[in-house]
Design a protein around this motif. Structure first.
Motif, mmCIF file in Angstrom:
data_model
loop_
_atom_site.group_PDB
_atom_site.id
_atom_site.type_symbol
_atom_site.label_atom_id
_atom_site.label_comp_id
_atom_site.label_asym_id
_atom_site.label_seq_id
_atom_site.Cartn_x
_atom_site.Cartn_y
_atom_site.Cartn_z
ATOM 1 N N ALA A 29 0.831 -1.208 0.000
ATOM 2 C CA ALA A 29 0.000 0.000 0.000
ATOM 3 C C ALA A 29 0.866 1.258 0.000
ATOM 4 N N PHE A 30 1.912 1.300 0.818
ATOM 5 C CA PHE A 30 2.811 2.453 0.840
ATOM 6 C C PHE A 30 3.551 2.594 -0.488
ATOM 7 N N ALA A 31 3.982 1.456 -1.054
ATOM 8 C CA ALA A 31 4.691 1.512 -2.339
ATOM 9 C C ALA A 31 3.783 2.044 -3.438
ATOM 10 N N ARG A 32 2.516 1.637 -3.417
ATOM 11 C CA ARG A 32 1.556 2.149 -4.410
ATOM 12 C C ARG A 32 1.420 3.669 -4.311
ATOM 13 N N ALA A 33 1.559 4.191 -3.092
ATOM 14 C CA ALA A 33 1.403 5.631 -2.874
ATOM 15 C C ALA A 33 2.666 6.411 -3.212
ATOM 16 N N GLY A 34 3.676 5.711 -3.723
ATOM 17 C CA GLY A 34 4.907 6.378 -4.123
ATOM 18 C C GLY A 34 5.929 6.519 -3.026
ATOM 19 N N VAL A 35 5.718 5.828 -1.916
ATOM 20 C CA VAL A 35 6.659 5.884 -0.805
ATOM 21 C C VAL A 35 7.747 4.831 -1.008
ATOM 22 N N ARG A 36 8.996 5.195 -0.804
ATOM 23 C CA ARG A 36 10.097 4.233 -0.845
ATOM 24 C C ARG A 36 10.111 3.486 0.485
ATOM 25 N N VAL A 37 9.648 2.242 0.460
ATOM 26 C CA VAL A 37 9.409 1.500 1.685
ATOM 27 C C VAL A 37 10.179 0.187 1.672
ATOM 28 N N ALA A 38 10.604 -0.256 2.843
ATOM 29 C CA ALA A 38 11.322 -1.534 2.981
ATOM 30 C C ALA A 38 10.805 -2.261 4.213
ATOM 31 N N PRO A 39 10.844 -3.609 4.191
ATOM 32 C CA PRO A 39 10.457 -4.389 5.365
ATOM 33 C C PRO A 39 11.677 -4.677 6.239
#
Length: 510
Positions: A29-39
């Motif tokens: 969901a965060f990646a879809r919003a254009g956020v550079r996210v990692a687990p």
């Protein structure tokens, strides 16, 4: 949400609360919003692992979460992995590499030394990505382990992280679990709890609302989301040790093609590893996959899968004591299909020489394949690619056992190492995990099974791509959290961190 920066720990009120899939959904969901996210999962306990592109080993859940972010799996996302074996000992993997075996008490002492490894990796990820979504391990309320904790509130304290608690309402008592988990923590840890997510809800949310409202009154914390139970969510990202016997793997019952069907019995070994190897079979219409542990189910199925294990010799002994070994031998003698993977493949040989996992020396295998296995102290960890049945295939290897003195025809022609596995009669065996995720090859295997057992009319030409199935599962989880979790409120938690005015629950004896 594009401007959000920070990190959050998604903890649980217990194991199997659904943390892994909630994190995967949030990552997507965060990646879809254009956020550079990692687990990130500081410490995982799982025998379900994958090999990263650089030849390291991490929990499969973190590989799926990385996929949800649009990233390649990396040892950075799971710096400490424990792989339970026999005799209450676990194999330790640090930054993707083997780091010896420990008992439970030994590990409590060693864990403090690993805190620096965890801190370094998380710090580097936070510098590189906008958001890091950390997953806790088990329950955050394991106060007996708090002093040396590196995965839950110990990590949250060291990295100054807010915490969102997830609970599984399908098990019952979830509101009490959320309150009790918060209340049992000391005041400093309580202040890190920013809110709650209720997972796997069935029914009318308006009936639950008075409970969540009262929970907010008692704790001063909001319920950020109530995620509904989803029948269509079946890929198992959970890194629990338990794969329930009788659990059907795959889409809901009745889904798929109408017509002749194939039944697959996957033997649920006590120390099973990489249990997700069977998921690729389950994605095909007309294929029913179930976990089993009884000889009758082994005899009745069209195909039996003998999967990998963290303790080959111990699980071979279990197979014999349960009568399953005799059932497997009877299948082979009757020419009924068997696929054996990694440890399961090793069991089918004439002998196993093991001075590494079990240290028992040499034991007899089932004698169904003319090969001998010797365990080496150095673990094989690598991605693999080659040809099988005329199709290009990929997979990965995680094992100590080496095949020696084999006279069997190989099942796979590895591009690097040459012949791999064995194809003998109705038996197919290999060290490769993930082999059946190669789509054309998987369908050729099912066509072979149908022809061997005489299931006329079964058609294995679905055109399904397993990678598309996996993507659809991650997107489904992202759709669920987007629709049922207040992502703006969660983003605020990520950005602002631990609030100074979060109330604590004071214990009173009446």
């Amino acid at each position: 949400m594009r401007d959000v920066r920070g990190a959050v720990l998604v903890g649980g009120t217990g194991s199997d609360a659904g943390k892994s899939l909630i994190v995967a959904g949030l990552c997507r969901a965060f990646a879809r919003a254009g956020v550079r996210v990692a687990p990130f999962k500081a410490q995982n306990m799982s025998n379900n692992s994958v090999v990263t592109p650089d030849g390291g080993e991490i929990g499969r859940a973190q590989a799926l979460q990385a996929y949800a972010c649009g990233l390649e799996p990396s040892t950075r996302f799971n710096p400490v992995l424990l792989k339970p074996g026999g005799d209450r000992r676990s194999h330790v993997v640090v930054r993707g590499r083997p780091a010896g075996d420990v008992g439970a008490r030994d590990y409590l002492e060693r864990r403090s030394a690993l805190a620096g490894v965890v801190a370094d990796e998380l710090t580097a990820l936070r510098e590189e990505f906008d958001v890091v979504i950390c997953e806790g391990a088990g329950s955050v309320a394991e106060i007996n382990l708090r002093d040396t904790d590196i995965a839950n509130l110990g990590l949250a304290q060291a990295a100054d992280l807010p915490v969102v608690l997830v609970t599984d309402i399908d098990r019952g008592g979830s509101l009490a679990h959320l309150f009790g988990t918060t209340a049992i923590l000391d005041h400093a840890d309580q202040r890190r709890i920013a809110g709650y997510v209720i997972n796997k809800f069935r029914g009318d949310p308006t009936i639950l609302e008075p409970g969540t409202r009262r929970l907010a009154e008692l704790t001063g914390r909001p319920t950020l989301g109530v995620v509904p139970f989803a029948d269509g969510l079946w890929i198992d990202a959970e890194d629990s040790l338990a794969v329930p016997v009788g659990r059907r793997v795959g889409p809901p019952a009745g889904a798929g093609a109408v017509g002749p069907r194939l039944t697959v019995a996957a033997i649920r070994l006590p120390r099973i590893s990489n249990s997700t190897d069977v998921e690729a079979l389950a994605c095909e219409p007309g294929v029913d996959v179930t976990w089993v542990d009884d000889p009758a189910a082994v005899a009745a199925a069209d195909l039996v899968v003998l999967p990998g294990t963290r303790a080959t010799v111990a699980d071979l002994d279990w197979l014999r004591r349960r009568g399953l070994a005799d059932a497997v031998v009877a299948r082979a003698e009757a020419g009924r299909p068997i696929i054996a993977i990694c440890g399961g493949f090793q069991m089918l040989g004439r002998s196993i020489e093991d001075a590494v996992e079990s240290a028992v020396g040499t034991v007899d295998g089932l004698g169904l394949l003319d090969l001998r296995v010797r365990f080496d102290a150095e673990k094989v960890l690598r991605s693999a690619h080659g040809v099988a049945g005329g199709h290009r295939v990929t997979g990965y290897e995680i094992h100590h056992g080496r095949v020696e003195e084999s006279t069997e025809s190989p099942w796979v022609a590895d591009d690097v190492t040459g012949p791999e596995g064995a194809a003998c009669g109705a038996i197919r065996g290999t060290h490769w995990h993930g082999l059946l995720a190669s789509d054309d090859f998987r369908r050729s295997v099912l066509t072979w099974v149908a022809a061997t057992v005489g299931t006329s009319g079964f058609i294995a030409d679905s055109g399904i791509r397993f990678d598309d199935v996996r993507a659809a599962q991650v997107d489904l989880m992202a759709d669920l959290v987007t629709a049922h979790v207040d992502l703006e409120a969660l983003a605020e938690v990520v950005c602002t961190g631990v609030a100074a005015d979060v109330p604590v629950i004071t214990h009173r004896l009446v």
